[in-house]
Design a protein around this motif. Structure first.
Motif, PDB file in Angstrom:
ATOM      1  N   ILE A   1      20.061  76.896  27.519  1.00  0.00           N
ATOM      2  CA  ILE A   1      21.026  75.820  27.800  1.00  0.00           C
ATOM      3  C   ILE A   1      20.237  74.518  27.887  1.00  0.00           C
ATOM      4  N   SER A   2      20.651  73.512  27.121  1.00  0.00           N
ATOM      5  CA  SER A   2      19.917  72.252  27.102  1.00  0.00           C
ATOM      6  C   SER A   2      20.025  71.540  28.446  1.00  0.00           C
ATOM      7  N   GLU A   3      19.057  70.652  28.705  1.00  0.00           N
ATOM      8  CA  GLU A   3      19.067  69.896  29.963  1.00  0.00           C
ATOM      9  C   GLU A   3      20.324  69.038  30.077  1.00  0.00           C
ATOM     10  N   GLU A   4      20.764  68.450  28.950  1.00  0.00           N
ATOM     11  CA  GLU A   4      21.954  67.594  28.962  1.00  0.00           C
ATOM     12  C   GLU A   4      23.198  68.394  29.341  1.00  0.00           C
ATOM     13  N   SER A   5      23.338  69.586  28.774  1.00  0.00           N
ATOM     14  CA  SER A   5      24.489  70.437  29.093  1.00  0.00           C
ATOM     15  C   SER A   5      24.429  70.911  30.540  1.00  0.00           C
ATOM     16  N   ALA A   6      23.225  71.261  30.989  1.00  0.00           N
ATOM     17  CA  ALA A   6      23.053  71.719  32.368  1.00  0.00           C
ATOM     18  C   ALA A   6      23.485  70.636  33.350  1.00  0.00           C
ATOM     19  N   LYS A   7      23.068  69.396  33.090  1.00  0.00           N
ATOM     20  CA  LYS A   7      23.436  68.272  33.965  1.00  0.00           C
ATOM     21  C   LYS A   7      24.946  68.056  33.973  1.00  0.00           C
ATOM     22  N   TYR A   8      25.540  68.052  32.787  1.00  0.00           N
ATOM     23  CA  TYR A   8      26.970  67.717  32.666  1.00  0.00           C
ATOM     24  C   TYR A   8      27.858  68.780  33.289  1.00  0.00           C
ATOM     25  N   TYR A   9      27.545  70.047  33.032  1.00  0.00           N
ATOM     26  CA  TYR A   9      28.414  71.136  33.493  1.00  0.00           C
ATOM     27  C   TYR A   9      27.943  71.758  34.807  1.00  0.00           C
ATOM     28  N   LYS A  10      26.858  71.238  35.373  1.00  0.00           N
ATOM     29  CA  LYS A  10      26.332  71.735  36.649  1.00  0.00           C
ATOM     30  C   LYS A  10      26.096  73.255  36.613  1.00  0.00           C
ATOM     31  N   MET A  11      25.398  73.686  35.558  1.00  0.00           N
ATOM     32  CA  MET A  11      25.033  75.100  35.459  1.00  0.00           C
ATOM     33  C   MET A  11      23.639  75.210  34.847  1.00  0.00           C
TER      34      MET A  11
ATOM     35  N   THR B   1      27.297  85.359  35.785  1.00  0.00           N
ATOM     36  CA  THR B   1      27.326  84.084  36.497  1.00  0.00           C
ATOM     37  C   THR B   1      27.172  84.296  38.005  1.00  0.00           C
ATOM     38  N   PHE B   2      26.488  83.344  38.631  1.00  0.00           N
ATOM     39  CA  PHE B   2      26.287  83.350  40.074  1.00  0.00           C
ATOM     40  C   PHE B   2      26.624  81.967  40.617  1.00  0.00           C
ATOM     41  N   LEU B   3      27.090  81.929  41.840  1.00  0.00           N
ATOM     42  CA  LEU B   3      27.360  80.654  42.504  1.00  0.00           C
ATOM     43  C   LEU B   3      26.078  80.180  43.177  1.00  0.00           C
ATOM     44  N   ILE B   4      25.692  78.926  42.934  1.00  0.00           N
ATOM     45  CA  ILE B   4      24.501  78.356  43.572  1.00  0.00           C
ATOM     46  C   ILE B   4      24.873  77.031  44.246  1.00  0.00           C
ATOM     47  N   THR B   5      24.078  76.639  45.224  1.00  0.00           N
ATOM     48  CA  THR B   5      24.362  75.391  45.938  1.00  0.00           C
ATOM     49  C   THR B   5      23.970  74.186  45.085  1.00  0.00           C
ATOM     50  N   ILE B   6      24.482  73.026  45.470  1.00  0.00           N
ATOM     51  CA  ILE B   6      24.152  71.773  44.770  1.00  0.00           C
ATOM     52  C   ILE B   6      22.660  71.479  44.902  1.00  0.00           C
ATOM     53  N   THR B   7      22.104  71.733  46.073  1.00  0.00           N
ATOM     54  CA  THR B   7      20.665  71.490  46.287  1.00  0.00           C
ATOM     55  C   THR B   7      19.815  72.364  45.383  1.00  0.00           C
ATOM     56  N   ASP B   8      20.141  73.661  45.320  1.00  0.00           N
ATOM     57  CA  ASP B   8      19.383  74.562  44.443  1.00  0.00           C
ATOM     58  C   ASP B   8      19.514  74.138  42.986  1.00  0.00           C
ATOM     59  N   PHE B   9      20.720  73.711  42.600  1.00  0.00           N
ATOM     60  CA  PHE B   9      20.937  73.256  41.225  1.00  0.00           C
ATOM     61  C   PHE B   9      20.023  72.070  40.902  1.00  0.00           C
ATOM     62  N   ASN B  10      19.987  71.079  41.791  1.00  0.00           N
ATOM     63  CA  ASN B  10      19.164  69.878  41.552  1.00  0.00           C
ATOM     64  C   ASN B  10      17.677  70.220  41.496  1.00  0.00           C
ATOM     65  N   ASN B  11      17.244  71.162  42.339  1.00  0.00           N
ATOM     66  CA  ASN B  11      15.831  71.572  42.317  1.00  0.00           C
ATOM     67  C   ASN B  11      15.486  72.297  41.019  1.00  0.00           C
ATOM     68  N   ILE B  12      16.388  73.158  40.575  1.00  0.00           N
ATOM     69  CA  ILE B  12      16.136  73.914  39.333  1.00  0.00           C
ATOM     70  C   ILE B  12      16.136  72.983  38.131  1.00  0.00           C
ATOM     71  N   LEU B  13      16.966  71.939  38.190  1.00  0.00           N
ATOM     72  CA  LEU B  13      17.053  70.993  37.080  1.00  0.00           C
ATOM     73  C   LEU B  13      15.692  70.361  36.785  1.00  0.00           C
ATOM     74  N   LYS B  14      14.880  70.209  37.828  1.00  0.00           N
ATOM     75  CA  LYS B  14      13.546  69.618  37.646  1.00  0.00           C
ATOM     76  C   LYS B  14      12.638  70.499  36.803  1.00  0.00           C
ATOM     77  N   GLN B  15      12.969  71.796  36.727  1.00  0.00           N
ATOM     78  CA  GLN B  15      12.134  72.706  35.940  1.00  0.00           C
ATOM     79  C   GLN B  15      12.164  72.358  34.454  1.00  0.00           C
ATOM     80  N   TYR B  16      13.211  71.659  34.032  1.00  0.00           N
ATOM     81  CA  TYR B  16      13.248  71.218  32.634  1.00  0.00           C
ATOM     82  C   TYR B  16      12.116  70.238  32.354  1.00  0.00           C
ATOM     83  N   ARG B  17      11.614  69.625  33.419  1.00  0.00           N
ATOM     84  CA  ARG B  17      10.565  68.622  33.243  1.00  0.00           C
ATOM     85  C   ARG B  17       9.195  69.174  33.624  1.00  0.00           C
ATOM     86  N   THR B  18       9.030  70.479  33.485  1.00  0.00           N
ATOM     87  CA  THR B  18       7.738  71.094  33.830  1.00  0.00           C
ATOM     88  C   THR B  18       6.615  70.417  33.057  1.00  0.00           C
ATOM     89  N   LEU B  19       5.561  70.072  33.781  1.00  0.00           N
ATOM     90  CA  LEU B  19       4.471  69.281  33.220  1.00  0.00           C
ATOM     91  C   LEU B  19       3.885  69.867  31.937  1.00  0.00           C
TER      92      LEU B  19
END
Length: 575
Positions: free
Chosen positions: A76-86, A125-143
């Motif tokens: 799932i692309s980073e853009e789609s993940a951000k938009y659909y919160k998954m 599918t699993f339900l995750i919190t907003i905080t966990d979602f935002n933290n996982i989103l950073k993994q798209y930017r792994t150094l």
């Protein structure tokens, strides 16, 4: 009425009247009910999503960002993940686990079905919190992932001899462009520094590679190695951002630039240094508005805090922060300036270099190379009608004397001095040529300090105290002022030690805190100074004042579980 709001009424968390107000807030804000409930701190986020899991029948999952598979992120692309919160969590035997904040979103479900058909995978599918979602989103930017992509692009460009295109882009205080590979690589370095709360970035040339290191909580960590042929291009990009001369590689250069990283304006102070293998670059990371902490956040408390706060309320006087390089002296001065920074006062600084830019403060960078040093700057500052003056460092006799005179003529003056402790400030000023009789009227307080690592609250463990550590702690507690001993459990047998976990990157420490000692000018101390001060006499007065030493402050913070015995022993050798 929304499902979650109804459930909160059923559980007696909110009343019907509060529910009506909450519904109105949800409607007018245009936000999801989960966001509003969390924002208003009506119910803890984790408990709220567990409640939502019960309502929807979707299993709730807690997951650390570091546990997410990088391979899964490719589905799932980073853009789609951000938009659909998954976000994809992991892939096993062609089954993709997906964490969703809003599994009820039909458009998100449609996209997931489409991707599953297109890439031929099934999903859970699993339900995750907003905080966990935002933290996982950073993994798209792994150094390393971002570097490898940029490196591939750069290698292609180098083969085609199109390096010049890298250096032609106009730059400014805006988001870093990411189309050219070197621009992308520098952007990744800066983003990673901000993500990791690094204070400094080191980019160093070696014979066969270039090393990038980040200083986090005072310790340098190697993070990435690049081919040596890439190093000049990286240095040139940073020089362009900092308005430095690209073709000058023989002498050190200093510069500065600002850019937006994750929609925050970040300042980077840049220093280049010629070595036998090429130029080394060090960048200090200065997060605007976040670099200035409160005195309590720094680690000042009780007696120390009260004395420092009282000193800031006086109409004039010199406040000196002292300690070795890297002990947080300038940070303390900025915290004091932040308290003093009011509309009705004029604050002027002389710095080398300017660390942070405080709104309403007149910062001035000294330039000894053109005859604008601390002494020259101080003379001009006093013509600027200042109420408060900050001098980065009293480093010579002339500066120290002018600083004392500024404090005597009705100004609050903040400065730093290199001594081992607060008691050593007075002898040091006299050694620098300041007349002893001027010091009592000018000096308000001296603050001695060190920095120690703060134990990670997620993994610290209790251990028995024994051996040299126990002897040290018992000795320091025995000499504590009686007023400090009151209410203190001095029959300790256990303290906390550093362990290491994912939350602290296995270091065992997360952040730093100051250890302080504060000596104030009193009538008794004034008499000692005028009669001929020695450190022994000043120590006797410090004890009479019930001053807590740096090491004693460290022991108190060990007993509170803020730091470890090892950290206190480490800095105690310097004090």
């Amino acid at each position: 009425m929304a499902d979650l709001v109804s459930k909160l009424i059923d559980k007696g968390i909110i009343t019907d009247k509060e529910a009506v107000i909450l519904e109105s807030d949800i409607k007018t804000s245009g936000k999801k009910e989960e966001e509003v409930i969390i924002q208003k701190e009506i119910f803890p986020e984790k408990a709220l999503f567990q409640l939502k899991s019960e309502i929807m029948g979707v299993p709730f999952k807690e997951i650390e960002a570091e546990e997410v598979s990088l391979k899964a992120l490719e589905f799932i692309s980073e853009e789609s993940a951000k938009y659909y919160k998954m976000v994809p969590l992991r892939i096993e035997e062609n089954v993709l686990e997906v964490g969703m904040v809003y599994p009820e979103d039909l458009k998100a479900q449609e996209l997931l079905n489409f991707l599953a058909r297109q890439s031929n995978f099934s999903y859970k599918t699993f339900l995750i919190t907003i905080t966990d979602f935002n933290n996982i989103l950073k993994q798209y930017r792994t150094l390393k992932k971002e570097f490898s992509r940029a490196l591939e692009s750069l290698e292609g460009e180098l083969k085609e001899e199109r390096e010049e295109s890298i250096f032609t882009e106009d730059v400014g205080s805006r988001p870093l462009a990411e189309d050219a590979p070197v621009i992308k690589m520098v952007a990744v370095i800066l983003k990673y520094a901000v993500d990791g709360a690094a204070s400094d970035v080191h980019i160093e040339p070696f014979k066969d590679k270039s090393r990038v290191r980040f200083r986090i909580d005072g310790i340098l960590h190697s993070s990435i190695f690049l081919p040596s042929r890439i190093h000049p291009a990286i240095v040139a990009r940073i020089k362009i951002l900092s308005n430095l001369k690209i073709d000058e590689t023989r002498i050190p250069q200093d510069g500065r630039f600002s850019t937006l990283v994750y929609d925050k304006e970040i300042d980077f102070r840049v220093s280049t240094f010629p070595t036998s293998l090429g130029e080394k670059v060090v960048m200090r990371v200065l997060v605007s508005g976040e670099g200035v902490q409160t005195l309590e956040d720094l680690g000042l408390e009780k007696r120390n805090l009260k004395i420092v706060e009282d000193a800031t309320k006086k109409p004039h006087g010199l406040i000196l922060a002292t300690g070795p390089t890297g002990s947080g002296k300038t940070t303390t001065l900025y915290s004091l300036m932040n308290i003093l920074n009011q509309e009705e006062v004029n604050i002027v600084t002389l710095e080398d270099p300017i660390e942070y830019l405080l709104k309403g403060v007149n910062h001035s960078q000294i330039r000894p190379d053109i005859g604008y040093g601390f002494p020259q700057g101080l003379r001009h500052i006093l013509r600027q009608d200042p109420d408060i003056v900050m001098v980065g460092e009293a480093r010579d006799e002339e500066t120290a004397t002018l600083t004392i005179h500024a404090a005597l003529t009705g100004h609050i003056v903040l400065s730093t001095l290199h001594t081992n402790n607060a008691v050593g400030v007075i002898p040091r000023l006299i050694d620098m040529g300041v007349p002893a009789f001027l010091i009592p009227s000018a000096l308000s307080i001296s603050i001695g300090q060190r920095l120690v690592g703060m134990l990670c609250s997620h993994c610290k463990e209790k251990v028995k105290v024994s051996g040299e550590a126990k002897k040290m702690m018992e000795a320091e507690i025995a000499t504590l002022p009686e007023s400090t001993k009151k209410g203190l459990d001095i029959s300790f047998s256990e303290v906390y030690k550093a362990v290491g976990c994912k939350k602290c990157n296995w270091r065992g420490y997360k952040g730093r805190i100051g250890l302080f000692e504060v000596l104030q000018m009193t009538d008794q101390l004034a008499n000692i100074v005028v009669a001929g001060p020695t450190e022994d006499k000043i120590w006797q007065e410090a004890k009479r004042q019930e001053m807590i030493t740096i090491r004693q402050d460290g022991v108190l913070k060990v007993l509170r579980g803020l730091t470890s015995v090892e950290e206190v022993l480490r800095v105690g050798e310097e004090a």
